[in-house]
Design a protein around this motif. Structure first.
Motif, PDB file in Angstrom:
ATOM      1  N   LEU A   8     -18.001  67.462  -7.670  1.00 18.23           N
ATOM      2  CA  LEU A   8     -19.009  68.109  -8.459  1.00 18.23           C
ATOM      3  C   LEU A   8     -20.268  67.423  -8.431  1.00 18.23           C
ATOM      4  N   ASN A   9     -20.470  66.491  -7.717  1.00 17.41           N
ATOM      5  CA  ASN A   9     -21.886  65.783  -7.287  1.00 17.41           C
ATOM      6  C   ASN A   9     -22.847  66.819  -6.854  1.00 17.41           C
ATOM      7  N   PRO A  10     -24.151  66.560  -6.780  1.00 15.26           N
ATOM      8  CA  PRO A  10     -24.999  67.525  -6.617  1.00 15.26           C
ATOM      9  C   PRO A  10     -25.260  67.153  -4.756  1.00 15.26           C
ATOM     10  N   GLY A  11     -24.254  67.393  -4.240  1.00 13.10           N
ATOM     11  CA  GLY A  11     -24.199  67.075  -2.657  1.00 13.10           C
ATOM     12  C   GLY A  11     -23.801  65.789  -2.295  1.00 13.10           C
ATOM     13  N   PRO A  12     -22.831  65.568  -1.304  1.00 10.69           N
ATOM     14  CA  PRO A  12     -22.059  66.786  -0.579  1.00 10.69           C
ATOM     15  C   PRO A  12     -21.337  67.510  -1.387  1.00 10.69           C
ATOM     16  N   SER A 175     -31.790  74.791  -3.662  1.00  8.31           N
ATOM     17  CA  SER A 175     -32.027  75.860  -3.910  1.00  8.31           C
ATOM     18  C   SER A 175     -31.736  76.686  -2.916  1.00  8.31           C
ATOM     19  N   ILE A 176     -32.022  76.398  -1.676  1.00  8.76           N
ATOM     20  CA  ILE A 176     -32.043  77.197  -0.641  1.00  8.76           C
ATOM     21  C   ILE A 176     -30.283  77.699  -0.288  1.00  8.76           C
ATOM     22  N   GLY A 177     -29.949  78.896  -0.482  1.00 11.27           N
ATOM     23  CA  GLY A 177     -28.441  78.878  -0.131  1.00 11.27           C
ATOM     24  C   GLY A 177     -27.667  79.340  -1.595  1.00 11.27           C
ATOM     25  N   ASP A 194     -31.039  71.112   3.414  1.00 15.53           N
ATOM     26  CA  ASP A 194     -29.909  70.265   3.855  1.00 15.53           C
ATOM     27  C   ASP A 194     -28.706  70.682   4.132  1.00 15.53           C
ATOM     28  N   ALA A 195     -27.892  70.332   4.660  1.00 15.06           N
ATOM     29  CA  ALA A 195     -26.601  70.978   4.999  1.00 15.06           C
ATOM     30  C   ALA A 195     -25.604  70.999   3.914  1.00 15.06           C
ATOM     31  N   GLN A 196     -25.616  69.853   3.441  1.00 15.77           N
ATOM     32  CA  GLN A 196     -24.503  69.591   2.506  1.00 15.77           C
ATOM     33  C   GLN A 196     -24.587  69.889   1.095  1.00 15.77           C
ATOM     34  N   LYS A 197     -25.724  70.610   0.592  1.00 14.90           N
ATOM     35  CA  LYS A 197     -25.990  71.173  -0.726  1.00 14.90           C
ATOM     36  C   LYS A 197     -25.770  72.513  -0.577  1.00 14.90           C
ATOM     37  N   ALA A 198     -26.593  73.417  -1.139  1.00 13.52           N
ATOM     38  CA  ALA A 198     -26.159  74.776  -1.296  1.00 13.52           C
ATOM     39  C   ALA A 198     -25.758  75.715  -0.138  1.00 13.52           C
ATOM     40  N   LEU A 199     -25.777  75.082   1.240  1.00 13.70           N
ATOM     41  CA  LEU A 199     -25.153  75.802   2.254  1.00 13.70           C
ATOM     42  C   LEU A 199     -23.660  75.342   2.473  1.00 13.70           C
ATOM     43  N   GLY A 350     -22.398  75.716  -3.494  1.00 14.93           N
ATOM     44  CA  GLY A 350     -21.238  76.290  -2.742  1.00 14.93           C
ATOM     45  C   GLY A 350     -20.473  77.222  -3.066  1.00 14.93           C
ATOM     46  N   GLY A 351     -19.075  77.062  -2.929  1.00 18.46           N
ATOM     47  CA  GLY A 351     -18.131  77.810  -3.372  1.00 18.46           C
ATOM     48  C   GLY A 351     -17.112  77.698  -4.335  1.00 18.46           C
ATOM     49  N   LEU A 352     -17.749  77.136  -5.443  1.00 18.60           N
ATOM     50  CA  LEU A 352     -16.580  76.660  -6.554  1.00 18.60           C
ATOM     51  C   LEU A 352     -16.046  78.045  -7.102  1.00 18.60           C
TER      52      LEU A 352
END
Ligand SMILES: Cc1ncc(COP(=O)(O)O)c(C=O)c1O
Length: 389
Positions: A8-12, A175-177, A194-199, A350-352
């Motif tokens: 549940l970290n804010p990325g990855p 935010s993006i994604g 960044d790839a490892q966040k909302a994407l 992401g997809g939680l």
């Protein structure tokens, strides 16, 4: 520790099986047609995410999506170093760690004027308006400040930058994604993620969206060799990068953005907003206080929830709480820099699933109790469940 690991970290953030499997294909050359096809898929998906992150999927901008072999800090530096030089002024808005990072980057490449408030506080838009002048080349801002859980007023600052004809560079990394993002409506010239966040892709690559207006003013000669924006834009037309591409990471990113497009941004934004509301409602019902001080056009984040640690698990006593969380096979984050021991942060990027969000709330409640702070776990979970509907 019987339950599966929950990140549940804010990325990855957790990856889907499809995204993970994409990294396990035989290697190809980064100059092959097969790779170009992968890059094109990633660019198409990114263009969708950058320009259609609206509640009705309406397009809000045109430009080119670049993928960089490096995390978003590289994209932040690329934007500043190509759009400003040692003689230019950059106005950098700071109300958290990543706003500060933009300021530090700008300080290396240009003359920087910071507009700063305490981390977790809202900007004073009059002070921002006063700082941006006809001599300002670039304004930098973080949309979703991951270090504090604040959603900053990009639209308002974008209008101020446009009034003075300054370029507006926005860090939309968390935010993006996951949340609304409007390139043209908000006057954004360059957006970074960044790839490892909302994407929900693996870490190691990032994406930069460059509008025509920004491309016309870019000067690659003044930038670090590896971050020459004009060169990246030229190669992107052929679906290539100037240097060797991180092939497995590009493949995973292409899958991830296609998954986003399949869900659709309106549904994805709605889901993220509901899940963030659930975390907020759950933590409120556990008796906790939010950390950020949202006011005026600044709001609490829909992707990262920051919460003040209560008396009993603050400062040096915080370890007991974080240990109890870890014992439950859950990973969340504490505060960064001077906010260490003051707050904790969870992400819903992401997809939680709803169950994972509820497990997050339950884990925090139980960990507080273990650490000697009374919290009504069932009330927390019930409040979160109510907000998910
Ligand atoms: C708002 C924000 N900006 C930028 C970054 C870039 O960090 P990195 O380059 O380490 O991925 C992050 C990462 O946490 C972030 O949250």
């Amino acid at each position: 520790m019987s339950e599966e690991f929950l990140l549940l970290n804010p990325g990855p953030v957790p990856l889907s099986d499809r995204v993970r499997r994409a990294m396990d294909e035989p290697m190809v050359s980064h100059r092959s047609a097969a790779f170009e096809a992968t890059y094109e898929r990633a660019q198409d998906g990114l263009e969708y995410v950058f320009t259609r992150s609206t509640l009705d999927e309406r397009a809000t901008g045109e430009g080119t999506a670049l993928v960089l072999n490096g995390t978003a800090t590289m994209g932040m530096e690329m934007a500043v170093a190509n759009l400003a030089d040692g003689d230019s002024e950059v106005v950098a808005l700071v109300n958290g760690k990543f706003g500060r990072r933009f300021e530090r980057i700008a300080d290396r490449h240009a003359r920087v004027t910071p507009v700063e408030v305490e981390w977790g506080e809202s900007f004073d838009l009059d002070a921002v308006a006063d700082a941006i002048t006809d001599g300002t080349a670039v304004v930098t801002m973080v949309h979703n400040e991951t270090s504090t859980g604040l959603l900053n007023p990009v639209a308002e600052v974008g209008a101020l930058a446009r009034e003075r004809d300054a370029l507006f560079v926005v860090d939309g990394v968390t935010s993006i994604g996951g949340d609304e993002f409007r390139i043209d409506d908000w006057g954004v010239d360059v957006a970074i993620t960044d790839a490892q966040k909302a994407l929900a892709a693996p870490p190691g690559v990032s994406a930069v969206f460059v509008t025509e207006r920004a491309a016309a003013r870019a000067d690659g000669e003044s930038a670090p060799f590896y971050e020459d924006m004009e060169w990246h834009l030229r190669k992107a037309k052929q679906h290539q990068t100037p240097f060797t591409s991180a092939v497995p990471l590009f493949r995973a990113l292409a899958e991830a953005v296609e998954e986003i497009e399949a869900e659709g941004m309106p549904a994805r934004i709605d889901r993220h907003r509901r899940q963030a509301r659930a975390f907020r409602a759950g933590f409120d019902a556990l008796g906790l206080e939010p950390f950020p001080n949202a006011a005026g056009p600044t709001e609490r984040s829909n992707t990262v929830t920051a919460t003040a640690l209560p008396e009993g698990v603050r400062g040096d006593d915080a370890a007991a709480f974080f240990d109890a969380v870890r014992e439950r096979n859950v990973s969340l984050s504490g505060g960064q820099a001077h906010l260490g021991g003051e707050i904790f942060r969870v992400s819903n990027m992401g997809g939680l699933t709803p169950e994972q969000v509820l497990r997050g709330v339950r884990t925090v409640g139980e960990a507080l109790n273990d650490a000697g702070v009374a919290a009504d776990v069932e009330a927390g979970v019930a409040a979160a469940e109510g907000a998910l509907d």
